[in-house]
Design a protein around this motif. Structure first.
Motif, PDB file in Angstrom:
ATOM      1  N   UNK A  37       0.838  -0.792   0.036  1.00 15.93           N
ATOM      2  CA  UNK A  37      -0.150   0.053   0.020  1.00 15.93           C
ATOM      3  C   UNK A  37       1.299   0.916  -0.387  1.00 15.93           C
ATOM      4  N   UNK A  38       0.422   2.504  -0.756  1.00 15.82           N
ATOM      5  CA  UNK A  38       1.472   3.825  -0.889  1.00 15.82           C
ATOM      6  C   UNK A  38       0.381   4.999  -0.840  1.00 15.82           C
ATOM      7  N   UNK A  39       0.337   5.561   0.518  1.00 18.24           N
ATOM      8  CA  UNK A  39      -0.723   6.469   0.925  1.00 18.24           C
ATOM      9  C   UNK A  39      -0.073   7.657   0.356  1.00 18.24           C
ATOM     10  N   UNK A  40      -0.905   8.060  -0.387  1.00 19.88           N
ATOM     11  CA  UNK A  40      -0.496   9.750  -1.439  1.00 19.88           C
ATOM     12  C   UNK A  40      -1.321  10.225  -0.586  1.00 19.88           C
ATOM     13  N   UNK A  41      -0.174  11.105  -0.488  1.00 20.64           N
ATOM     14  CA  UNK A  41      -1.375  12.957   0.667  1.00 20.64           C
ATOM     15  C   UNK A  41      -0.209  13.584  -0.416  1.00 20.64           C
ATOM     16  N   UNK A  42      -1.461  14.863  -0.504  1.00 20.53           N
ATOM     17  CA  UNK A  42      -1.643  16.176  -1.442  1.00 20.53           C
ATOM     18  C   UNK A  42       0.000  16.710  -0.729  1.00 20.53           C
ATOM     19  N   UNK A  43       0.846  17.634  -1.878  1.00 19.76           N
ATOM     20  CA  UNK A  43       2.363  17.914  -1.257  1.00 19.76           C
ATOM     21  C   UNK A  43       1.286  19.152  -0.527  1.00 19.76           C
ATOM     22  N   UNK A  44       0.641  19.318  -0.476  1.00 20.66           N
ATOM     23  CA  UNK A  44       0.254  21.062   0.526  1.00 20.66           C
ATOM     24  C   UNK A  44      -0.070  20.630   1.531  1.00 20.66           C
ATOM     25  N   UNK A  45      -1.107  19.386   1.969  1.00 17.30           N
ATOM     26  CA  UNK A  45      -1.234  19.113   3.121  1.00 17.30           C
ATOM     27  C   UNK A  45       0.030  18.112   3.960  1.00 17.30           C
ATOM     28  N   UNK A  46       1.642  17.465   2.830  1.00 11.57           N
ATOM     29  CA  UNK A  46       1.910  17.372   3.401  1.00 11.57           C
ATOM     30  C   UNK A  46       3.279  18.751   4.173  1.00 11.57           C
ATOM     31  N   UNK A  48       2.210  21.131   5.538  1.00 11.72           N
ATOM     32  CA  UNK A  48       1.278  21.872   5.905  1.00 11.72           C
ATOM     33  C   UNK A  48       1.694  21.412   7.316  1.00 11.72           C
ATOM     34  N   UNK A  49       1.452  19.638   7.639  1.00 12.80           N
ATOM     35  CA  UNK A  49       1.780  19.380   8.516  1.00 12.80           C
ATOM     36  C   UNK A  49       3.005  19.019   9.080  1.00 12.80           C
ATOM     37  N   UNK A  50       4.352  19.087   8.472  1.00 20.32           N
ATOM     38  CA  UNK A  50       5.503  19.379   8.812  1.00 20.32           C
ATOM     39  C   UNK A  50       5.549  21.013   9.075  1.00 20.32           C
ATOM     40  N   UNK A  51       4.804  21.944   8.716  1.00 21.55           N
ATOM     41  CA  UNK A  51       5.372  22.944   9.223  1.00 21.55           C
ATOM     42  C   UNK A  51       4.564  23.320  10.922  1.00 21.55           C
ATOM     43  N   UNK A  52       3.093  22.801  11.173  1.00 22.04           N
ATOM     44  CA  UNK A  52       2.282  22.056  12.316  1.00 22.04           C
ATOM     45  C   UNK A  52       3.214  21.588  13.069  1.00 22.04           C
ATOM     46  N   UNK A  53       3.833  20.415  12.988  1.00 16.52           N
ATOM     47  CA  UNK A  53       4.851  19.770  14.076  1.00 16.52           C
ATOM     48  C   UNK A  53       5.946  20.569  14.772  1.00 16.52           C
ATOM     49  N   UNK A  64      13.103  28.596   8.902  1.00 13.99           N
ATOM     50  CA  UNK A  64      13.813  27.971   9.212  1.00 13.99           C
ATOM     51  C   UNK A  64      13.233  26.104   8.361  1.00 13.99           C
ATOM     52  N   UNK A  65      12.219  25.997   8.503  1.00 14.58           N
ATOM     53  CA  UNK A  65      11.129  24.784   7.694  1.00 14.58           C
ATOM     54  C   UNK A  65      10.876  24.676   6.433  1.00 14.58           C
ATOM     55  N   UNK A  66      10.620  25.904   6.124  1.00 14.09           N
ATOM     56  CA  UNK A  66      10.671  25.744   4.947  1.00 14.09           C
ATOM     57  C   UNK A  66      11.815  26.088   3.984  1.00 14.09           C
ATOM     58  N   UNK A  67      13.085  26.263   4.921  1.00 15.77           N
ATOM     59  CA  UNK A  67      14.331  25.854   4.116  1.00 15.77           C
ATOM     60  C   UNK A  67      14.774  24.611   3.601  1.00 15.77           C
ATOM     61  N   UNK A  68      14.189  23.860   5.293  1.00 19.50           N
ATOM     62  CA  UNK A  68      14.884  22.711   5.213  1.00 19.50           C
ATOM     63  C   UNK A  68      14.019  21.871   4.268  1.00 19.50           C
ATOM     64  N   UNK A  69      12.290  22.529   4.157  1.00 20.67           N
ATOM     65  CA  UNK A  69      11.243  21.481   2.909  1.00 20.67           C
ATOM     66  C   UNK A  69      12.381  21.844   2.014  1.00 20.67           C
TER      67      UNK A  69
END
Length: 347
Positions: A37-46, A48-53, A64-69
């Motif tokens: 199984x491959x869970x395919x999540x939209x790039x914007x959602x990924x 947003x989740x990373x920024x929140x975490x 910093x988060x955006x630069x690393x991403x």
């Protein structure tokens, strides 16, 4: 830098779940998986989740988060994770929010577990390998809203798969042939002494698939009265005279209580057919019917495409697909006697 590989002991279990973003990278691991199984999540959602975490849990600022991403996370995903998507059996968009996909996967696993348990009990029971293509065809023919045309089309496809699988259990002999390139090819020769026997009338729906696979095959007929839990009364039989010298493919799309199947098998044995020469082909089998047939005839082979939940109080297979003969031939109960009376016999 030394690479340390952790080793874990995995105890035997009916279901083992492997999870990880690089889980499909190693072909040796992929070969061990029954379902990928491959869970395919939209790039914007990924993102947003990373920024929140990272901002909430790790105290990082957004820049910093955006630069690393943009420098590391996104390129690594594109280079190493996204390419493994091609190995997946199922791609699930929207992840945990996709309840339809999750329910389908859960149902598939439950079905495989039920089939696995039955096959462990009876080594003469064979369930064709389930794929989501097969599950999709089962979904269509089980849907009460499916038209007759579609029901027949997808039922025929499933029947062909069952027949092909059943033929694979026949004996064979080694044979060498010369190819058009002048090379020698070592293969096998099909079993020549073969016939089909359909249990009227639903079993007749499987005859065309058998004829398509075995040109000129002889096909006999058996009519057994079924009512409720009583499938014991033999009404009519017409079988090839030399059936005792043949391997027999017994055809009936539904194995319910098993009483009709037992009656048909007893008739074949009384005609001199060895029990080990009988292969019973059907689309769906209730556990009760499997128990009855396999316990009484341990040398017969049963080939089916799916094991059902069981029987209801009316001895009907559930979830089932209704009265198979009526749906396949487009008749109701009042027409059944007329159809049987005009069923052609071919030898």
């Amino acid at each position: 830098m030394k690479l340390h590989i952790a080793r874990f002991q995995v105890n035997p279990s009916d279901v083992i779940l492997l999870e990880g973003i690089l889980i499909f990278h190693d072909p040796r691991v992929r070969e061990l998986m029954n379902m990928k199984l491959f869970v395919d999540t939209d790039a914007d959602v990924r993102l947003a989740r990373r920024i929140r975490r990272d901002t909430v849990e790790k105290g990082r600022d957004i820049s910093t988060v955006l630069d690393q991403y943009s420098k590391f996370v996104k390129p690594a995903f594109d280079d190493f994770i996204l390419p493994t998507k091609k190995y997946a059996d199922i791609i699930i968009p929207r992840g945990g929010d996709n309840h339809v996909a999750i329910d389908l996967i859960v149902q598939h696993i439950c079905t495989k577990l039920g089939q696995h348990d039955m096959c462990k009990i009876y080594p003469n029971l064979y369930v064709i390998q389930s794929t989501f293509q097969i599950r999709g065809m089962h979904t269509l023919i089980r849907d009460s809203l499916t038209t007759k045309h579609d029901f027949v089309f997808y039922a025929d496809r499933l029947i062909r798969l069952v027949v092909e699988h059943g033929l694979g259990h026949l004996p064979f002999t080694e044979k060498q042939v010369i190819t058009p390139t002048g090379s020698v090819y070592t293969g096998v020769d099909f079993c020549k002494r073969l016939c089909g026997v359909s249990i009227i009338r639903s079993g007749e729906s499987m005859e065309n698939a058998l004829r398509a696979c075995c040109k000129g095959i002889k096909i006999g007929k058996i009519l057994i009265h079924r009512e409720g839990d009583n499938g014991q009364q033999l009404i009519y039989e017409k079988l090839p005279q030399d059936i005792s010298d043949r391997h027999v493919l017994l055809l009936d799309p539904i194995l319910g209580t098993g009483n009709s199947a037992v009656q048909a098998i007893l008739l074949l044995i009384s005609k001199g057919v060895p029990e080990s020469n009988i292969i019973f082909l059907n689309l769906i089998s209730a556990p009760q019917g499997v128990h009855v047939v396999c316990k009484r005839f341990p040398r017969i082979k049963i080939v089916t495409s799916e094991i059902e939940t069981g029987l209801n109080e009316d001895f009907r297979v559930v979830p089932g697909m209704g009265e198979f003969g009526d749906r396949y031939f487009g008749t109701d109960d009042d027409d059944e006697e007329l159809v049987v009376a005009h069923t052609p016999l071919r030898f």
